[in-house]
Design a protein around this motif. Sequence first.
Motif, PDB file in Angstrom:
ATOM      1  N   THR A  85       3.655 -10.720 -20.376  1.00  0.00           N
ATOM      2  CA  THR A  85       5.017 -10.206 -20.449  1.00  0.00           C
ATOM      3  C   THR A  85       4.898  -8.719 -20.157  1.00  0.00           C
ATOM      4  OG1 THR A  85       4.878  -9.766 -22.819  1.00  0.00           O
ATOM      5  CG2 THR A  85       5.833 -11.883 -22.167  1.00  0.00           C
ATOM      6  N   GLY A  86       5.996  -8.105 -19.867  1.00  0.00           N
ATOM      7  CA  GLY A  86       5.974  -6.669 -19.615  1.00  0.00           C
ATOM      8  C   GLY A  86       6.478  -6.335 -18.230  1.00  0.00           C
ATOM      9  N   ASP A  87       6.272  -5.081 -17.854  1.00  0.00           N
ATOM     10  CA  ASP A  87       6.776  -4.599 -16.580  1.00  0.00           C
ATOM     11  C   ASP A  87       6.041  -5.223 -15.399  1.00  0.00           C
ATOM     12  OD1 ASP A  87       8.730  -3.054 -17.705  1.00  0.00           O
ATOM     13  OD2 ASP A  87       7.613  -1.174 -17.573  1.00  0.00           O
ATOM     14  N   LEU A  88       6.815  -5.474 -14.349  1.00  0.00           N
ATOM     15  CA  LEU A  88       6.307  -6.078 -13.125  1.00  0.00           C
ATOM     16  C   LEU A  88       6.999  -5.408 -11.952  1.00  0.00           C
ATOM     17  CD1 LEU A  88       4.631  -8.427 -11.823  1.00  0.00           C
ATOM     18  CD2 LEU A  88       6.724  -9.802 -11.986  1.00  0.00           C
ATOM     19  N   ALA A  89       6.211  -4.864 -11.034  1.00  0.00           N
ATOM     20  CA  ALA A  89       6.766  -4.251  -9.829  1.00  0.00           C
ATOM     21  C   ALA A  89       7.126  -5.350  -8.830  1.00  0.00           C
ATOM     22  CB  ALA A  89       5.752  -3.294  -9.215  1.00  0.00           C
ATOM     23  N   ILE A  90       8.276  -5.200  -8.189  1.00  0.00           N
ATOM     24  CA  ILE A  90       8.739  -6.156  -7.188  1.00  0.00           C
ATOM     25  C   ILE A  90       8.473  -5.572  -5.802  1.00  0.00           C
ATOM     26  CG2 ILE A  90      10.728  -7.417  -6.265  1.00  0.00           C
ATOM     27  CD1 ILE A  90       9.808  -8.327  -9.094  1.00  0.00           C
ATOM     28  N   HIS A  91       7.582  -6.250  -5.084  1.00  0.00           N
ATOM     29  CA  HIS A  91       7.188  -5.829  -3.741  1.00  0.00           C
ATOM     30  C   HIS A  91       7.860  -6.743  -2.726  1.00  0.00           C
ATOM     31  CE1 HIS A  91       4.492  -5.984  -0.194  1.00  0.00           C
ATOM     32  NE2 HIS A  91       4.482  -4.675  -0.378  1.00  0.00           N
ATOM     33  N   VAL A  92       8.364  -6.149  -1.658  1.00  0.00           N
ATOM     34  CA  VAL A  92       8.990  -6.911  -0.580  1.00  0.00           C
ATOM     35  C   VAL A  92       7.928  -7.242   0.459  1.00  0.00           C
ATOM     36  CG1 VAL A  92      10.814  -6.942   1.150  1.00  0.00           C
ATOM     37  CG2 VAL A  92      11.075  -5.525  -0.894  1.00  0.00           C
ATOM     38  N   GLY A  93       7.735  -8.527   0.695  1.00  0.00           N
ATOM     39  CA  GLY A  93       6.808  -8.940   1.743  1.00  0.00           C
ATOM     40  C   GLY A  93       7.426  -8.731   3.110  1.00  0.00           C
ATOM     41  N   SER A  94       6.821  -9.339   4.115  1.00  0.00           N
ATOM     42  CA  SER A  94       7.332  -9.196   5.480  1.00  0.00           C
ATOM     43  C   SER A  94       7.991 -10.475   5.983  1.00  0.00           C
ATOM     44  CB  SER A  94       6.189  -8.794   6.417  1.00  0.00           C
ATOM     45  OG  SER A  94       5.171  -9.771   6.370  1.00  0.00           O
ATOM     46  N   THR A  95       8.001 -11.521   5.146  1.00  0.00           N
ATOM     47  CA  THR A  95       8.536 -12.815   5.563  1.00  0.00           C
ATOM     48  C   THR A  95       9.965 -12.994   5.062  1.00  0.00           C
ATOM     49  OG1 THR A  95       6.311 -13.731   5.417  1.00  0.00           O
ATOM     50  CG2 THR A  95       8.116 -15.294   5.536  1.00  0.00           C
ATOM     51  N   ARG A  96      10.833 -13.436   5.970  1.00  0.00           N
ATOM     52  CA  ARG A  96      12.226 -13.731   5.618  1.00  0.00           C
ATOM     53  C   ARG A  96      12.322 -15.190   5.182  1.00  0.00           C
ATOM     54  NH1 ARG A  96      16.188  -9.453   7.281  1.00  0.00           N
ATOM     55  NH2 ARG A  96      17.453 -10.939   6.153  1.00  0.00           N
ATOM     56  N   ALA A  99       0.084  -8.580  -1.702  1.00  0.00           N
ATOM     57  CA  ALA A  99      -0.988  -9.553  -1.903  1.00  0.00           C
ATOM     58  C   ALA A  99      -0.378 -10.821  -2.479  1.00  0.00           C
ATOM     59  CB  ALA A  99      -2.050  -8.988  -2.848  1.00  0.00           C
ATOM     60  N   LEU A 100      -1.162 -11.878  -2.536  1.00  0.00           N
ATOM     61  CA  LEU A 100      -0.729 -13.119  -3.153  1.00  0.00           C
ATOM     62  C   LEU A 100      -0.943 -13.056  -4.657  1.00  0.00           C
ATOM     63  CD1 LEU A 100      -2.179 -15.701  -0.616  1.00  0.00           C
ATOM     64  CD2 LEU A 100       0.178 -14.872  -0.786  1.00  0.00           C
ATOM     65  N   GLY A 101      -0.164 -13.848  -5.405  1.00  0.00           N
ATOM     66  CA  GLY A 101      -0.322 -13.883  -6.857  1.00  0.00           C
ATOM     67  C   GLY A 101       0.111 -12.574  -7.481  1.00  0.00           C
ATOM     68  N   LEU A 102      -0.359 -12.337  -8.702  1.00  0.00           N
ATOM     69  CA  LEU A 102      -0.136 -11.037  -9.342  1.00  0.00           C
ATOM     70  C   LEU A 102      -1.249 -10.112  -8.914  1.00  0.00           C
ATOM     71  CD1 LEU A 102       0.952 -11.781 -13.026  1.00  0.00           C
ATOM     72  CD2 LEU A 102       2.363 -11.141 -11.079  1.00  0.00           C
ATOM     73  N   TRP A 103      -0.916  -8.887  -8.630  1.00  0.00           N
ATOM     74  CA  TRP A 103      -1.901  -7.919  -8.172  1.00  0.00           C
ATOM     75  C   TRP A 103      -1.555  -6.544  -8.731  1.00  0.00           C
ATOM     76  CZ3 TRP A 103       0.408  -4.321  -4.814  1.00  0.00           C
ATOM     77  CH2 TRP A 103       1.620  -4.716  -4.241  1.00  0.00           C
ATOM     78  N   GLU A 104      -2.494  -5.644  -8.653  1.00  0.00           N
ATOM     79  CA  GLU A 104      -2.317  -4.288  -9.191  1.00  0.00           C
ATOM     80  C   GLU A 104      -1.870  -3.330  -8.091  1.00  0.00           C
ATOM     81  OE1 GLU A 104      -2.672  -2.990 -12.305  1.00  0.00           O
ATOM     82  OE2 GLU A 104      -3.256  -4.922 -13.175  1.00  0.00           O
ATOM     83  N   LEU A 105      -0.876  -2.497  -8.410  1.00  0.00           N
ATOM     84  CA  LEU A 105      -0.481  -1.439  -7.491  1.00  0.00           C
ATOM     85  C   LEU A 105      -1.648  -0.478  -7.302  1.00  0.00           C
ATOM     86  CD1 LEU A 105       3.065  -0.472  -8.846  1.00  0.00           C
ATOM     87  CD2 LEU A 105       2.544  -1.919  -6.874  1.00  0.00           C
ATOM     88  N   SER A 106      -1.762   0.110  -6.128  1.00  0.00           N
ATOM     89  CA  SER A 106      -2.786   1.139  -5.913  1.00  0.00           C
ATOM     90  C   SER A 106      -2.426   2.338  -6.789  1.00  0.00           C
ATOM     91  CB  SER A 106      -2.825   1.560  -4.447  1.00  0.00           C
ATOM     92  OG  SER A 106      -1.672   2.337  -4.136  1.00  0.00           O
ATOM     93  N   PRO A 107      -3.397   3.191  -7.108  1.00  0.00           N
ATOM     94  CA  PRO A 107      -3.088   4.361  -7.949  1.00  0.00           C
ATOM     95  C   PRO A 107      -1.960   5.230  -7.374  1.00  0.00           C
ATOM     96  CG  PRO A 107      -5.448   4.037  -7.847  1.00  0.00           C
ATOM     97  CD  PRO A 107      -4.846   3.073  -6.859  1.00  0.00           C
TER      98      PRO A 107
END
Length: 146
Positions: free
Chosen positions: A33-44, A122-130
């Motif tokens: 649980t907790g904060d999750l960044a939402i990243h936009v992929g390139s696929t429509r 990336a696929l799945g859950l991943w870490e933002l770069s610093p």
Amino acid sequence: MKAITLRVEWAYAVAHLGKTVENRVWYPPKGFTGDLAIHVGSTRSHTASEFIAGLGLALPDTLPTSVVVAVVHVDGHHIESECDRFGGCSPWAMFAEPGAKPLYHWELSHNRPLTPVPAGGALGLWELSPAVDLAVHAQLATAVAL
């Protein structure tokens, strides 16, 4: 911060249309649980566009890709068969076709839209770069949750 990459329309819906459920065929990692960044992929996604239109909502003609557009809070999750136990599900909840893997509804709240921050995904859950994490946190310091 953990991040997840969504198809273009779904990411916009989370950031700007009040999408409160992320539909997945897998649970988030145990206890996540907790904060999750939402990243936009390139696929429509044509399916997403139709679903959003079915809710009476509109998408802009141009949407950014390969950026972080929001941070949400993951409050929990449940399998689609538990929706009645919760008094029904969000209009954003989807249900698997008969015979397909069931969907898990990740419960999202405290959406904080961001000015898009360029980032690879990336696929799945991943870490933002610093560097991306720093840029996201700088915006969170002044963001207002929707």
